[in-house]
Write an enzyme that holds these catalytic residues in place. Structure first.
Site, short mmCIF file in Angstrom:
data_model
loop_
_atom_site.label_atom_id
_atom_site.label_comp_id
_atom_site.label_asym_id
_atom_site.label_seq_id
_atom_site.Cartn_x
_atom_site.Cartn_y
_atom_site.Cartn_z
N HIS A 109 8.01 -22.41 14.39
CA HIS A 109 7.23 -23.45 15.06
C HIS A 109 7.42 -24.76 14.31
CE1 HIS A 109 3.37 -22.48 12.45
NE2 HIS A 109 4.39 -22.86 11.73
N SER A 165 7.06 -19.16 10.25
CA SER A 165 7.06 -20.55 9.83
C SER A 165 8.08 -20.77 8.71
CB SER A 165 5.64 -20.96 9.41
OG SER A 165 5.55 -22.33 9.15
#
Length: 200
Positions: free
Chosen positions: A122, A97
């Site tokens: 993501h 992330s």
């Protein structure tokens, strides 16, 4: 877990450092936790301090992080881009992330990963509650941040924006080789000697 201390002897004097302060002497910053506002403040302060010590010399940011708060991560990102000292990034363990975002944001040619690390990108996650109008405002802000993060990641990886949007739609895991092909890192390191060949 207590923070380890390191004792250094210089002539007749001895000085005790916590391990993170000792690493800072070697221009190494460790991001080994989720990213939140407190962590971001510490990382930004260390970056600014090391730049003031030597604005030309490389700073090494070691990353083992599951990600965290987007705005906190962007504070670190903006500081990395703002200072004149080049910031090398190295993933050990995982950079997921926002951790992967910061890994990709290192100085071009100086973004590394160790052989058994993993990288995951993501879209930003968020929860909203309250009145419908408040939820709508927060949802639009999340979409704005998503677009901004995708644009930045596209620039640092060299990937088309459409590909970034596609791959960040869900959790997308990569090993070091795939991360290199994707443009998140430049090299996979197996030992410190690999870096020392480049002058560190």
């Amino acid at each position: 877990m207590p923070i380890p201390m390191v004792i250094e002897s210089t002539g007749r004097a001895e000085r005790a450092y916590d391990i993170y302060s000792r690493l800072l002497k070697d221009r190494i910053i460790l991001l080994g936790t989720p990213v939140d506002d407190n962590v971001a403040s510490l990382i930004c302060a260390q970056l600014l301090f090391l730049e003031s010590e030597n604005p030309e010399k490389e700073i090494y940011l070691y990353i083992n992080s599951p990600g965290g708060v987007v705005t906190a991560g962007l504070a670190i990102y903006d500081t990395m881009q703002y200072i004149s000292a080049p910031v090398a990034t190295l993933c050990m363990g995982q950079a997921a992330s926002m951790g992967a975002f910061l890994l990709a944001a290192g100085q071009p040619g100086m973004r590394f990963a160790l052989p058994n690390s993993r990288i995951m990108i993501h879209q930003p996650m968020g929860g909203a509650q309250g009145q419908a109008t408040d939820i709508d405002i927060q949802a639009r802000e999340i979409l704005r941040l998503k677009d901004r993060l995708n644009e930045i990641l596209s620039r640092h990886t060299g990937q088309p924006l459409e590909k970034i949007v596609e791959h960040t739609d869900r959790d997308y895991f990569m090993g070091p080789e795939n991360a290199k092909n994707f443009g998140i890192i430049d090299r996979i390191l197996t030992s410190r000697k690999d870096v020392e060949k480049d002058g560190k």
